[in-house]
Design a protein around this motif. Structure first.
Motif, PDB file in Angstrom:
ATOM      1  N   ASP A  60      39.778  43.552  52.045  1.00 45.21           N
ATOM      2  CA  ASP A  60      40.554  44.131  50.946  1.00 45.21           C
ATOM      3  C   ASP A  60      41.957  43.541  50.845  1.00 45.21           C
ATOM      4  N   ASN A  61      42.505  43.123  51.985  1.00 43.77           N
ATOM      5  CA  ASN A  61      43.888  42.633  51.991  1.00 43.77           C
ATOM      6  C   ASN A  61      43.996  41.149  51.667  1.00 43.77           C
ATOM      7  N   ILE A  62      42.861  40.507  51.392  1.00 44.19           N
ATOM      8  CA  ILE A  62      42.886  39.085  51.028  1.00 44.19           C
ATOM      9  C   ILE A  62      43.354  38.958  49.578  1.00 44.19           C
ATOM     10  N   GLN A  63      44.353  38.118  49.362  1.00 46.43           N
ATOM     11  CA  GLN A  63      44.895  37.909  48.020  1.00 46.43           C
ATOM     12  C   GLN A  63      44.423  36.565  47.468  1.00 46.43           C
ATOM     13  N   LEU A  64      43.793  36.595  46.313  1.00 46.61           N
ATOM     14  CA  LEU A  64      43.365  35.377  45.630  1.00 46.61           C
ATOM     15  C   LEU A  64      44.300  35.101  44.456  1.00 46.61           C
ATOM     16  N   SER A  65      44.690  33.850  44.301  1.00 51.69           N
ATOM     17  CA  SER A  65      45.503  33.438  43.155  1.00 51.69           C
ATOM     18  C   SER A  65      44.670  32.538  42.261  1.00 51.69           C
ATOM     19  N   PHE A  66      44.803  32.706  40.944  1.00 54.45           N
ATOM     20  CA  PHE A  66      43.949  31.995  40.003  1.00 54.45           C
ATOM     21  C   PHE A  66      44.801  31.140  39.060  1.00 54.45           C
ATOM     22  N   TYR A  67      44.306  29.923  38.779  1.00 56.77           N
ATOM     23  CA  TYR A  67      45.018  28.983  37.912  1.00 56.77           C
ATOM     24  C   TYR A  67      44.023  28.309  36.981  1.00 56.77           C
ATOM     25  N   LEU A  68      44.412  28.124  35.730  1.00 55.41           N
ATOM     26  CA  LEU A  68      43.630  27.340  34.773  1.00 55.41           C
ATOM     27  C   LEU A  68      44.103  25.893  34.854  1.00 55.41           C
ATOM     28  N   THR A  69      43.195  24.967  35.165  1.00 54.48           N
ATOM     29  CA  THR A  69      43.621  23.588  35.416  1.00 54.48           C
ATOM     30  C   THR A  69      42.754  22.567  34.691  1.00 54.48           C
ATOM     31  N   SER A  70      43.352  21.407  34.487  1.00 52.89           N
ATOM     32  CA  SER A  70      42.654  20.251  33.937  1.00 52.89           C
ATOM     33  C   SER A  70      43.393  18.998  34.391  1.00 52.89           C
ATOM     34  N   ILE A  71      42.657  17.938  34.666  1.00 55.96           N
ATOM     35  CA  ILE A  71      43.302  16.680  35.060  1.00 55.96           C
ATOM     36  C   ILE A  71      43.802  15.912  33.841  1.00 55.96           C
ATOM     37  N   TYR A  72      43.477  16.397  32.633  1.00 53.83           N
ATOM     38  CA  TYR A  72      43.868  15.688  31.418  1.00 53.83           C
ATOM     39  C   TYR A  72      45.195  16.181  30.843  1.00 53.83           C
ATOM     40  N   ASP A  73      45.827  17.109  31.533  1.00 47.88           N
ATOM     41  CA  ASP A  73      47.180  17.521  31.162  1.00 47.88           C
ATOM     42  C   ASP A  73      47.946  17.825  32.445  1.00 47.88           C
ATOM     43  N   HIS A  74      49.114  18.434  32.314  1.00 49.58           N
ATOM     44  CA  HIS A  74      49.956  18.668  33.485  1.00 49.58           C
ATOM     45  C   HIS A  74      49.640  19.988  34.187  1.00 49.58           C
ATOM     46  N   SER A  75      48.613  20.693  33.745  1.00 47.20           N
ATOM     47  CA  SER A  75      48.310  21.983  34.359  1.00 47.20           C
ATOM     48  C   SER A  75      47.907  21.839  35.818  1.00 47.20           C
ATOM     49  N   ILE A  76      47.264  20.726  36.173  1.00 46.31           N
ATOM     50  CA  ILE A  76      46.854  20.542  37.567  1.00 46.31           C
ATOM     51  C   ILE A  76      48.073  20.322  38.462  1.00 46.31           C
ATOM     52  N   PHE A  77      49.107  19.654  37.937  1.00 44.55           N
ATOM     53  CA  PHE A  77      50.331  19.451  38.715  1.00 44.55           C
ATOM     54  C   PHE A  77      51.102  20.764  38.849  1.00 44.55           C
ATOM     55  N   GLU A  78      51.112  21.550  37.787  1.00 43.07           N
ATOM     56  CA  GLU A  78      51.767  22.850  37.830  1.00 43.07           C
ATOM     57  C   GLU A  78      51.087  23.754  38.861  1.00 43.07           C
ATOM     58  N   ALA A  79      49.756  23.768  38.871  1.00 41.07           N
ATOM     59  CA  ALA A  79      49.023  24.618  39.813  1.00 41.07           C
ATOM     60  C   ALA A  79      49.264  24.177  41.249  1.00 41.07           C
ATOM     61  N   PHE A  80      49.213  22.871  41.488  1.00 41.73           N
ATOM     62  CA  PHE A  80      49.454  22.364  42.840  1.00 41.73           C
ATOM     63  C   PHE A  80      50.882  22.665  43.274  1.00 41.73           C
ATOM     64  N   SER A  81      51.808  22.641  42.334  1.00 44.90           N
ATOM     65  CA  SER A  81      53.194  22.982  42.655  1.00 44.90           C
ATOM     66  C   SER A  81      53.289  24.414  43.167  1.00 44.90           C
ATOM     67  N   GLN A  82      52.585  25.332  42.498  1.00 41.87           N
ATOM     68  CA  GLN A  82      52.608  26.722  42.919  1.00 41.87           C
ATOM     69  C   GLN A  82      52.018  26.893  44.311  1.00 41.87           C
ATOM     70  N   VAL A  83      50.975  26.129  44.606  1.00 41.67           N
ATOM     71  CA  VAL A  83      50.348  26.211  45.927  1.00 41.67           C
ATOM     72  C   VAL A  83      51.300  25.703  47.005  1.00 41.67           C
ATOM     73  N   VAL A  84      51.876  24.532  46.767  1.00 35.58           N
ATOM     74  CA  VAL A  84      52.755  23.929  47.759  1.00 35.58           C
ATOM     75  C   VAL A  84      53.979  24.799  48.025  1.00 35.58           C
ATOM     76  N   GLN A  85      54.532  25.408  46.987  1.00 32.67           N
ATOM     77  CA  GLN A  85      55.723  26.242  47.163  1.00 32.67           C
ATOM     78  C   GLN A  85      55.463  27.407  48.113  1.00 32.67           C
ATOM     79  N   LYS A  86      54.243  27.938  48.105  1.00 34.09           N
ATOM     80  CA  LYS A  86      53.926  29.042  49.006  1.00 34.09           C
ATOM     81  C   LYS A  86      53.936  28.617  50.464  1.00 34.09           C
ATOM     82  N   LEU A  87      53.866  27.329  50.715  1.00 31.44           N
ATOM     83  CA  LEU A  87      53.806  26.820  52.077  1.00 31.44           C
ATOM     84  C   LEU A  87      55.155  26.319  52.577  1.00 31.44           C
ATOM     85  N   ILE A  88      56.192  26.506  51.787  1.00 32.82           N
ATOM     86  CA  ILE A  88      57.536  26.071  52.171  1.00 32.82           C
ATOM     87  C   ILE A  88      58.336  27.292  52.605  1.00 32.82           C
TER      88      ILE A  88
END
Length: 383
Positions: free
Chosen positions: A194-222
């Motif tokens: 129950d305490n597991i948190q999932l984060s969801f992102y809409l992504t595509s390699i044909y626009d910048h959404s994949i870079f935005e999503a990866f940015s959000q992931v990396v920031q959580k690890l800093i």
């Protein structure tokens, strides 16, 4: 656009002041005998069913592969470990795992696989049936729980290949996947997940959404993210800047930004500016043979890298090098710049340059203190 250092009397040692290796981030100048081994390096796992787009994401984000060329990539049939630390601020190894692996059949030791894992990115093909994919996702979460690693891992879900879908369909798919995944987690393992948190992102390699999503992931690890954001907020509040991003130049992932909301159009402009700076620098900025420099890890992006681009709406994009991996890209109102021939001698820019110089020194101090805290056994260097 212009390229040159505005601090002509400033001494800059290209080997001093870069981020130390800290919590998976920092300088890549690690002696293999003294530094962590390959398998001990913090990792991000790319997981999902076959043909979901894992390898395409990895190649587009970290290896600058044109999206159209990913159509010719073969399906992954073994674990591919990609070490990007020699060319990027991001000191994680990226593991691309085949979709056909059953982690319950004893092919891999879950404890060993998930050990030292910072995040799991699970990729779901939005244009395909995703019931089986959700089942795989819950199974992976269970495996991390059984390996006693679930509490230390960030679980990120990329709802991928949304290009071509209408906004309404994207939202419906995201809502359905979010609902089903959380319901399955709530019912699994007698509510132990129950305490597991999932984060969801809409992504595509044909626009910048994949870079935005990866940015959000990396920031959580800093761990130093709050401090970095605070420093950027101080700079923009005292420099008349509307928006600022601290970019990893190679991947175009932003590792920090100010507290104002991120506008995707502005983010895309900043990404395009980085591409322009790197492309022009590769043509005119390299000293010596380009292939030889690439072989030694040298880059056209250096301490003198800077750029000013004035857009047609009068807004100005301003880029300055922070270290050999990072750049601060700012959006500034055009009214704050005086229209003179040399864009590097604006009175306003003198203030901006001074504030940036203080900002760069502050960032170096943050990570120097953080390294000392780790050596002394203090877990939270950003505090």
């Amino acid at each position: 656009m212009a390229f040159r250092s505005s601090d002509e009397n400033e001494e800059f040692n290209s080997n001093d002041g870069y981020f130390p290796v800290l919590q998976g981030y920092g300088s890549a100048d690690i002696d293999e005998e003294e530094g962590p081994g390959w398998d001990n390096k913090p990792r991000i796992l790319l997981m999902g069913l076959r043909r979901s787009g894992k390898s395409s994401i990895q190649n587009v984000v970290f290896h600058k592969m044109p999206p159209n060329e990913t159509l010719f990539l073969e399906s992954t049939n073994k674990i591919i470990k990609d070490d990007i630390s020699n060319m990027s601020f991001i000191q994680f190894s990226i593991w691309d795992l085949p979709g056909q692996i059953d982690y319950s059949e004893g092919q891999f030791d879950p404890k060993e696989l998930f050990e030292n894992c910072g995040a799991i990115i699970f990729v779901i093909d939005a244009q395909d049936e995703y019931i089986d994919a959700l089942g795989k996702l819950i199974h992976i979460v269970k495996c991390t729980h059984e390996a006693h690693a679930s509490q230390s891992i960030k679980f990120e879900v990329f709802i991928h290949k949304v290009d071509g879908l209408t906004d309404e369909v994207k939202i419906d798919i995201q809502r359905d996947i979010h609902s089903r995944a959380n319901e399955d987690l709530a019912l699994a393992e007698n509510h132990q997940l129950d305490n597991i948190q999932l984060s969801f992102y809409l992504t595509s390699i044909y626009d910048h959404s994949i870079f935005e999503a990866f940015s959000q992931v990396v920031q959580k690890l800093i761990p130093q993210l709050p401090t970095l954001e605070n420093l950027i907020n101080i700079v923009i509040s005292n420099s008349g800047i509307e928006k600022a991003f601290l970019f990893d130049v190679v991947s175009k992932i932003y590792v920090a930004t100010d507290s104002s909301p991120v506008n995707m159009e502005i983010y895309e402009l900043c990404c395009d500016m980085i591409d322009v700076v790197i492309d022009v620098s590769c043509i005119y900025g390299l000293k010596g043979d380009k292939k030889q420099l690439e072989g030694t890890g040298s880059s056209a992006y250096d301490p003198e890298s800077a750029s000013v681009i004035k857009l047609t709406n009068g807004t100005v994009l301003y880029l300055r090098e922070v270290n050999r991996y990072l750049a601060l890209v700012c959006l500034v109102r055009g009214d704050d710049f005086e229209t003179i021939n040399d864009p590097f001698h604006f009175p306003f820019k003198s203030v901006l340059d001074y504030n940036f110089h203080i900002f760069r020194k502050a960032i170096q101090e943050v990570f120097t203190i953080g390294k000392s805290n780790v050596v002394n056994g203090i877990d939270d260097p950003s505090g």
